[in-house]
Design a protein around this motif. Structure first.
Motif, PDB file in Angstrom:
ATOM      1  N   TYR A 105     -12.245  14.511  34.705  1.00  0.00           N
ATOM      2  CA  TYR A 105     -12.032  15.080  33.369  1.00  0.00           C
ATOM      3  C   TYR A 105     -13.189  14.740  32.433  1.00  0.00           C
ATOM      4  O   TYR A 105     -13.951  13.785  32.656  1.00  0.00           O
ATOM      5  N   ASP A 106     -13.301  15.528  31.374  1.00  0.00           N
ATOM      6  CA  ASP A 106     -14.087  15.189  30.180  1.00  0.00           C
ATOM      7  C   ASP A 106     -13.106  14.957  29.045  1.00  0.00           C
ATOM      8  O   ASP A 106     -12.026  15.578  29.012  1.00  0.00           O
ATOM      9  N   LEU A 107     -13.468  14.088  28.116  1.00  0.00           N
ATOM     10  CA  LEU A 107     -12.615  13.831  26.960  1.00  0.00           C
ATOM     11  C   LEU A 107     -13.433  13.975  25.686  1.00  0.00           C
ATOM     12  O   LEU A 107     -14.493  13.370  25.543  1.00  0.00           O
ATOM     13  N   ASP A 108     -12.941  14.815  24.772  1.00  0.00           N
ATOM     14  CA  ASP A 108     -13.589  15.053  23.483  1.00  0.00           C
ATOM     15  C   ASP A 108     -12.576  14.843  22.368  1.00  0.00           C
ATOM     16  O   ASP A 108     -11.362  15.004  22.575  1.00  0.00           O
ATOM     17  N   VAL A 109     -13.074  14.503  21.187  1.00  0.00           N
ATOM     18  CA  VAL A 109     -12.191  14.304  20.030  1.00  0.00           C
ATOM     19  C   VAL A 109     -12.711  15.113  18.850  1.00  0.00           C
ATOM     20  O   VAL A 109     -13.877  15.481  18.786  1.00  0.00           O
ATOM     21  N   GLU A 120     -15.515   2.392  22.010  1.00  0.00           N
ATOM     22  CA  GLU A 120     -16.249   2.550  20.759  1.00  0.00           C
ATOM     23  C   GLU A 120     -15.280   2.913  19.644  1.00  0.00           C
ATOM     24  O   GLU A 120     -14.104   3.200  19.882  1.00  0.00           O
ATOM     25  N   GLU A 121     -15.764   2.865  18.399  1.00  0.00           N
ATOM     26  CA  GLU A 121     -14.925   3.219  17.254  1.00  0.00           C
ATOM     27  C   GLU A 121     -14.712   4.735  17.250  1.00  0.00           C
ATOM     28  O   GLU A 121     -15.652   5.501  17.084  1.00  0.00           O
ATOM     29  N   VAL A 122     -13.466   5.159  17.460  1.00  0.00           N
ATOM     30  CA  VAL A 122     -13.147   6.585  17.505  1.00  0.00           C
ATOM     31  C   VAL A 122     -12.004   6.868  16.541  1.00  0.00           C
ATOM     32  O   VAL A 122     -10.920   6.300  16.671  1.00  0.00           O
ATOM     33  N   THR A 123     -12.259   7.747  15.575  1.00  0.00           N
ATOM     34  CA  THR A 123     -11.219   8.213  14.661  1.00  0.00           C
ATOM     35  C   THR A 123     -11.100   9.720  14.834  1.00  0.00           C
ATOM     36  O   THR A 123     -12.102  10.435  14.743  1.00  0.00           O
ATOM     37  N   LEU A 132      -2.246  13.649  12.124  1.00  0.00           N
ATOM     38  CA  LEU A 132      -3.033  12.800  11.234  1.00  0.00           C
ATOM     39  C   LEU A 132      -4.216  12.257  12.019  1.00  0.00           C
ATOM     40  O   LEU A 132      -4.227  12.287  13.258  1.00  0.00           O
ATOM     41  N   ALA A 133      -5.210  11.757  11.314  1.00  0.00           N
ATOM     42  CA  ALA A 133      -6.358  11.125  11.977  1.00  0.00           C
ATOM     43  C   ALA A 133      -6.049   9.641  12.178  1.00  0.00           C
ATOM     44  O   ALA A 133      -5.578   8.962  11.258  1.00  0.00           O
ATOM     45  N   TYR A 134      -6.303   9.153  13.376  1.00  0.00           N
ATOM     46  CA  TYR A 134      -6.023   7.760  13.715  1.00  0.00           C
ATOM     47  C   TYR A 134      -7.257   7.080  14.296  1.00  0.00           C
ATOM     48  O   TYR A 134      -8.084   7.729  14.957  1.00  0.00           O
ATOM     49  N   GLN A 135      -7.343   5.772  14.054  1.00  0.00           N
ATOM     50  CA  GLN A 135      -8.302   4.953  14.790  1.00  0.00           C
ATOM     51  C   GLN A 135      -7.690   4.720  16.164  1.00  0.00           C
ATOM     52  O   GLN A 135      -6.643   4.073  16.286  1.00  0.00           O
ATOM     53  N   LEU A 136      -8.333   5.238  17.202  1.00  0.00           N
ATOM     54  CA  LEU A 136      -7.720   5.275  18.520  1.00  0.00           C
ATOM     55  C   LEU A 136      -8.027   4.037  19.349  1.00  0.00           C
ATOM     56  O   LEU A 136      -9.159   3.534  19.348  1.00  0.00           O
ATOM     57  N   ASP A 137      -7.015   3.573  20.055  1.00  0.00           N
ATOM     58  CA  ASP A 137      -7.150   2.413  20.937  1.00  0.00           C
ATOM     59  C   ASP A 137      -7.255   2.830  22.398  1.00  0.00           C
ATOM     60  O   ASP A 137      -8.137   2.393  23.121  1.00  0.00           O
ATOM     61  N   LYS A 138      -6.339   3.716  22.835  1.00  0.00           N
ATOM     62  CA  LYS A 138      -6.340   4.140  24.235  1.00  0.00           C
ATOM     63  C   LYS A 138      -5.547   5.433  24.375  1.00  0.00           C
ATOM     64  O   LYS A 138      -4.846   5.867  23.456  1.00  0.00           O
ATOM     65  N   VAL A 149     -17.578   5.856   3.737  1.00  0.00           N
ATOM     66  CA  VAL A 149     -17.428   7.308   3.551  1.00  0.00           C
ATOM     67  C   VAL A 149     -17.364   8.084   4.863  1.00  0.00           C
ATOM     68  O   VAL A 149     -17.038   9.266   4.863  1.00  0.00           O
ATOM     69  N   SER A 150     -17.641   7.428   5.978  1.00  0.00           N
ATOM     70  CA  SER A 150     -17.759   8.148   7.254  1.00  0.00           C
ATOM     71  C   SER A 150     -16.462   8.823   7.671  1.00  0.00           C
ATOM     72  O   SER A 150     -16.480   9.781   8.458  1.00  0.00           O
ATOM     73  N   LYS A 151     -15.305   8.377   7.162  1.00  0.00           N
ATOM     74  CA  LYS A 151     -14.032   8.992   7.525  1.00  0.00           C
ATOM     75  C   LYS A 151     -13.954  10.453   7.061  1.00  0.00           C
ATOM     76  O   LYS A 151     -13.113  11.216   7.542  1.00  0.00           O
TER      77      LYS A 151
END
Length: 625
Positions: free
Chosen positions: A169-173, A202-205, A146-152, A272-274
């Motif tokens: 490392y690089d981190l991508d979502v 930052e806000e990451v979903t 599922l898509a989540y609003q990520l904290d850490k 609507v951005s989700k």
């Protein structure tokens, strides 16, 4: 002697343990008994000089109350029990870690696959292949389902901080596992066995998290555990879902009727951005196709063909008089495998207005772009965005629903009808353009504004693959349904394009010889039209577990009913798949078209009562070559 809440500092309480302290009692040879929830535990602590008495109660349940009282004991007797106190363990520290995650890595050591690093067990480990897994970079991708609003994100290294411990490392979502957004570049960890934490400031979903390991001890890759955390008191959502009911359905398409073309400059963007699946700051045909592709009679599957094409516009008049109506064609040139597209035009409402089709006895049409013959069967969610602004945006947006014929070659795709409000020369620019193929590969190059009667130029064409993957639209599957877990519903999973533990075709579970169900299992694959095949590939289940294929046999049948025995194939328990190159079978005439394949699963590595198959892929010759 007393045991009170004041003795319980916050750091003495976790989700799994409670540390109790109490004051010393004067006397010799003292020990202490502890009553926990009414049960007496003797000699929990013996008096020591210069140490405050304590007891650590561990292996507890989270968010649970425990009752305690204490007494002192020596050879002379026992004191009275202290007043009982009640202490509650904290909430589960892992409550915000998504459940049932899966993972893939670019390299795996058998028995230490990627899944071992998202199983919630720090005693298991992911490690790259011992013999060849020391070539950087490595990738590790987590699917949270599922898509989540990520904290850490927590990274638990191996206990000895040895080979594979990540250093850089690089981190991508990603929301869909195809289009990724970079969050961290060149992040670093100190070499140690301590748990490392990456905070999402930052806000990451996202549904997918991908680590690209750029430096590690010994150039290998390893992890005891990766733990993503969602923000507290938030819930996961199905990617692309607008109406929350746990699944993509027809209702979710209604979203695009109102919000197609909305971008970051619009006041409604936050709500609507989700559904901005490709993270490009606008609700477009990519987002529409992600939802629409999961609907229809057959879900979308990639053809593996390259994308090609360019979108241009062509007005039928260049010089316009006030009040004069005219048409603008949206033309796709040199298209290959195009399953969805959008084109945005910016118009000045002081110069132009939309003309809608109004049929006698009915209301005017809702769409501001009319379908053409080539797009008549596509969803049309074209819309006028930015109403009330100084500039407005016409977004012509189309997508196939489910699996359908793609757009090929050059043709008119849509027609937009406008009226000039003053005398002027046509001056509407293309501000956005997007072509999306069945693999969600995209082309965002902006095409030409052609003159009336002008034809679009040639479009550079990518090299076509020699063979194409057949999809569920091309094949029907049947077999011995009475042997299968989930019966006949198990067989379509073999051609659904998904190679995962959640899409297996399996023999019935928990059967015995007395049930009369066992291998061999025959499965027929019938092609919707005679097809010149090049190869087929049968995939084992991804996890290192029960039911893996050990041996199978295949037969092919041509249009005349001739049968070709392709022989027996052995499969290792650690083999990802087994492939049969049909060119190697000389008994099959070159260029011969087949109408059916039969695969007989003869043995599994778990014996005749277990079988789990992830996927069967058939490849055909690409007629474009």
């Amino acid at each position: 002697m007393c045991l009170t809440d004041s003795e319980l500092a916050d750091e003495n309480i976790t989700d799994k343990s409670i540390k109790l302290n109490w004051n010393k009692v004067e006397g010799e040879n003292l020990s202490y008994d502890l009553k926990i929830n009414g049960m007496i535990y003797k000699n929990v602590y013996f008096e020591k000089e210069n140490e405050k008495p304590f007891f650590e109660h561990d292996n507890l349940n989270f968010d649970t109350e425990y009752r305690y009282s204490i007494r002192a004991v020596n050879t002379k007797g026992a004191s009275d029990w202290s007043d009982e106190i009640t202490v509650k363990t904290k909430l589960d520290r892992f409550r915000n870690v998504p459940k049932n995650m899966t993972a893939n890595a670019s390299s795996n050591q058998p028995g230490s696959e990627a899944s071992r690093a998202v199983d919630g067990d720090e005693k298991t480990q992911w490690h790259t292949a011992w013999g060849s897994g020391n070539v950087l970079p490595h990738t590790f991708e987590i699917d949270m389902k599922l898509a989540y609003q990520l904290d850490k994100l927590e990274y638990v290294p191996r206990p000895d901080a040895g080979n594979g411990t990540i250093l850089k490392y690089d981190l991508d979502v990603s929301l869909d596992g195809k289009t990724y957004k970079n969050v961290i570049t060149d992040g670093t960890f100190i070499r140690s066995n301590e748990t490392k934490t990456i905070q999402f400031n930052e806000e990451v979903t996202a549904r997918y998290i991908k680590l690209t390991i750029k430096d590690a001890v010994g150039k290998f890759g390893s992890a005891q555990e990766f733990r993503p955390y969602k923000k507290d008191k938030t819930e996961g959502m199905v990617v692309g879902e607008n109406i929350p009911n746990g699944a993509i359905d027809e209702e979710d398409l209604l979203f695009f009727a109102s919000y197609m073309g909305v971008d970051t400059t619009d006041t409604s963007w936050d709500q609507v951005s989700k559904v901005d699946i490709n993270y490009n700051g606008v609700i477009d045909s990519y987002d529409l196709m992600y939802v629409a592709g999961q609907l229809g009679e057959t879900q979308l599957q990639p053809t593996k063909r390259p994308a090609a094409g360019l979108l241009s516009i062509r007005p039928d008049k260049q010089q316009l008089k006030a009040g004069e109506e005219f048409a603008v064609e949206v033309i796709g040139a040199g298209m290959k495998d195009i399953n969805a597209f959008n084109l945005e035009l910016e118009i000045d409402p002081n110069k132009y207005e939309i003309v809608k089709e109004c049929l006698e006895g009915s209301e005017c049409g809702e769409r501001i772009a009319d379908s053409a013959a080539s797009t008549a069967n596509m969803l049309n969610y074209s819309i006028l965005a930015g109403i009330g602004n100084e500039k407005q945006r016409i977004m012509a947006a189309f997508s196939n629903k489910g699996s359908f014929e793609t757009l090929e070659g050059t043709s008119t795709l849509a027609v937009i009808k406008l009226k000039a409000k003053k005398d002027l020369e046509f001056d509407i620019p293309i501000t956005r353009s997007l072509l999306v193929n069945t693999s969600f590969d995209t082309i965002d190059e902006i095409g030409q504004v052609l003159k009336p009667g002008e034809e679009p130029g040639e479009v550079e064409q990518p090299e076509e693959p020699k063979e194409l993957l057949m999809t569920a639209r091309d094949i029907a599957v049947s077999g011995e349904a009475d042997k299968m877990q989930d019966g006949a519903e198990a067989f379509p999973r073999l051609i659904d394009g998904e190679i995962s533990e959640s899409s297996l075709a399996e023999l019935k579970w928990s059967i015995t010889e007395a049930d009369g169900i066992s291998l061999p299992l025959e499965v027929d694959f019938s092609f919707n039209s005679p097809t010149e095949l090049t190869r087929f590939e049968v995939f084992n289940r991804p996890l290192y577990t029960n039911g893996k294929i050990k041996a199978l046999r295949a037969k092919a049948f041509d249009e005349e009913g001739n049968e070709y025995d392709l022989g027996r194939m052995e499969v290792g328990s650690s083999d990802k798949s087994v492939t049969c190159d049909l060119a190697e079978h000389t008994q099959m005439p070159s260029g011969k078209k087949m109408v059916k394949f039969k695969i007989i699963f003869e043995e599994s590595h778990s014996g005749p009562l277990m079988l789990s198959v992830a996927e069967v892929q058939f490849w055909k010759r690409n007629a474009a070559n």
